[in-house]
Write an enzyme that holds these catalytic residues in place. Structure first.
Site, mmCIF file in Angstrom:
data_model
loop_
_atom_site.group_PDB
_atom_site.id
_atom_site.type_symbol
_atom_site.label_atom_id
_atom_site.label_comp_id
_atom_site.label_asym_id
_atom_site.label_seq_id
_atom_site.Cartn_x
_atom_site.Cartn_y
_atom_site.Cartn_z
ATOM 1 N N LYS A 183 11.020 -9.706 55.945
ATOM 2 C CA LYS A 183 10.441 -8.364 55.851
ATOM 3 C C LYS A 183 10.525 -7.630 57.180
ATOM 4 O O LYS A 183 11.084 -8.112 58.157
ATOM 5 C CB LYS A 183 9.001 -8.464 55.358
ATOM 6 C CG LYS A 183 8.879 -9.073 53.958
ATOM 7 C CD LYS A 183 9.677 -8.318 52.897
ATOM 8 C CE LYS A 183 9.064 -6.989 52.558
ATOM 9 N NZ LYS A 183 9.774 -6.309 51.441
ATOM 10 N N HIS A 201 15.574 -1.963 54.262
ATOM 11 C CA HIS A 201 15.121 -0.790 53.499
ATOM 12 C C HIS A 201 15.441 0.500 54.255
ATOM 13 O O HIS A 201 14.577 1.351 54.463
ATOM 14 C CB HIS A 201 13.622 -0.893 53.201
ATOM 15 C CG HIS A 201 13.226 -2.146 52.483
ATOM 16 N ND1 HIS A 201 13.648 -2.433 51.194
ATOM 17 C CD2 HIS A 201 12.485 -3.207 52.879
ATOM 18 C CE1 HIS A 201 13.164 -3.608 50.831
ATOM 19 N NE2 HIS A 201 12.463 -4.102 51.819
ATOM 20 N N GLY A 212 19.043 -8.627 34.101
ATOM 21 C CA GLY A 212 19.191 -9.027 35.494
ATOM 22 C C GLY A 212 18.200 -10.099 35.889
ATOM 23 O O GLY A 212 17.368 -10.539 35.097
ATOM 24 N N THR A 244 20.099 2.513 28.239
ATOM 25 C CA THR A 244 19.774 3.618 29.138
ATOM 26 C C THR A 244 20.981 4.482 29.480
ATOM 27 O O THR A 244 20.890 5.399 30.295
ATOM 28 C CB THR A 244 19.164 3.081 30.447
ATOM 29 O OG1 THR A 244 20.100 2.204 31.093
ATOM 30 C CG2 THR A 244 17.877 2.311 30.166
ATOM 31 N N ASP A 280 10.724 1.322 44.931
ATOM 32 C CA ASP A 280 11.343 2.215 45.909
ATOM 33 C C ASP A 280 10.773 3.621 45.776
ATOM 34 O O ASP A 280 11.506 4.588 45.561
ATOM 35 C CB ASP A 280 12.863 2.261 45.709
ATOM 36 C CG ASP A 280 13.612 1.364 46.666
ATOM 37 O OD1 ASP A 280 13.156 1.228 47.818
ATOM 38 O OD2 ASP A 280 14.639 0.796 46.272
ATOM 39 N N ILE A 301 4.114 -3.454 44.426
ATOM 40 C CA ILE A 301 3.960 -4.276 45.623
ATOM 41 C C ILE A 301 5.352 -4.721 46.061
ATOM 42 O O ILE A 301 6.112 -5.271 45.265
ATOM 43 C CB ILE A 301 3.063 -5.490 45.341
ATOM 44 C CG1 ILE A 301 1.648 -5.023 44.954
ATOM 45 C CG2 ILE A 301 3.007 -6.420 46.538
ATOM 46 C CD1 ILE A 301 0.731 -6.146 44.491
#
Length: 346
Positions: A75, A93, A191, A216, A265, A300
């Site tokens: 992280k 990120h 997935g 989708t 996100d 989270i």
């Protein structure tokens, strides 16, 4: 000689690690140098790394590591603004328009370092080489159910915590649910993330609707989502991702009362869930975005750490074959990751 430096995680509730002692032993046998920092929270005791032959360093000492060391964590780094001179392997990120991502990239530019983002370690066909996806889906579905169970009592979800293993998590969840079960719609069900979410839901005896690319492809809108009690988003935000939950869903007629944005996100330009704008936390796992009718979002961003032993072992096993190629840092998986960084840093 490749010098891999496994840093301690500075984020609270982050007990995972990307290299096990057994994996470290394999790297050492290949001629790598492996340093592992002590950690006050890592799920695997430091003694096991010492027994494997690793060098042991004090917690958070990576800032003073040799210039040629590759700093490996999971992280984010402490947000202190200091220039970054090392090459880092971690989840950055930083490539999807996130505000903090620009700050991170500027720190690398200032220090002359580089980011090898774990999310962008891919095969030639674009598939990621290693991911925590399955356990993120599993834990994310569990937290979503905890939020739903709390709603049935007229409450908000209480703080979450890590579990010794998945069986203990399931036992806790069953005690919260009682005899009632919601239904759920999972997007990205084929997935790794979606598979983990579906497995948890199935273990709880829920009715689950599984959608993936075929369902989708129309681009929306998707009113079926509003007809389910729980919606689990398991698709990463990227250009072209449809909007699954528009802002108007807050006031729309719906059965939906919990959104588990497992992909998480919210500050990306491409987020498919438009009813919230920030992540939730272990201490406050649910964000209420509408009161009547109730709609809670849980998002989270380190869910797999709720099951740190299983998720660490799984991820480390996927990644190890590629760590063993770090002596060819300009090629294949690592070369593609570096190209992503070079393109983003400008």
């Amino acid at each position: 000689m490749v010098h891999l430096w496994v840093r301690s995680e500075s984020r609270a509730n982050e007990d995972r690690v990307g290299l096990t002692p057994a994996g470290a032993a394999q790297l050492l046998a290949q001629g790598f140098r492996v340093t592992v920092e002590e950690s006050s929270q890592r799920i695997i005791p430091i003694a096991q790394y010492a027994d494997a032959g690793c060098e042991i360093a004090p917690e958070f000492s990576w800032v003073d590591a040799p210039d040629d060391a590759l700093i490996f964590g999971l992280k984010e780094l402490p947000a202190d603004g200091t220039p970054l001179r090392h090459r880092h392997i971690m989840f950055g990120h930083a490539y999807k328009g996130q505000p903090d991502g620009r700050v991170l990239l500027d720190r690398f530019r200032a220090g002359g370092g580089a980011l090898y983002d774990l999310e962008y370690l891919t095969h030639a066909d674009g598939r990621r080489v290693a991911a925590f996806g399955y356990w993120a889906g599993y834990a994310g579905a569990a937290v979503s159910l905890m939020c739903w169970a709390a709603q049935q009592r007229g409450e908000m979800a209480v703080p979450v915590h890590s579990y010794a293993d998945a069986a203990v998590m399931r036992s806790d969840l069953l005690s919260r649910l009682g005899d009632t079960r919601p239904n759920a719609l999972i997007i990205g069900a084929l997935g790794r993330v979606g598979t983990g979410a579906a497995d948890l839901c199935n273990a709880m005896g829920m009715q689950v609707t599984k959608w993936d690319m075929a369902e989708t492809a129309s681009g929306g809108p998707f009113p079926e989502i509003l007809d389910h009690n729980i919606f689990l988003n398991c698709i990463l935000a990227r250009p072209g991702t449809p909007v699954f939950v528009p802002a108007t869903a807050k006031t729309a007629e719906r059965r939906l009362s919990v959104i588990g944005d497992i992909a998480c996100d919210p500050d990306s330009d491409f987020s498919p869930v438009k009813v919230y704008d920030r992540t939730t936390t272990w201490d406050a796992p649910a964000l209420r975005v509408h009161d009547d009718p109730v709609l809670d979002v849980t998002a989270i961003d380190n869910l797999p750490s709720m099951l740190p032993a299983e998720s660490s072992d799984d991820f480390a096993g996927q990644l190890l074959p590629h760590l063993m190629t770090l002596d060819a840092l300009d090629h294949d998986v690592w070369g593609r990751a570096r190209d992503c960084f070079d393109g983003a840093v400008g």
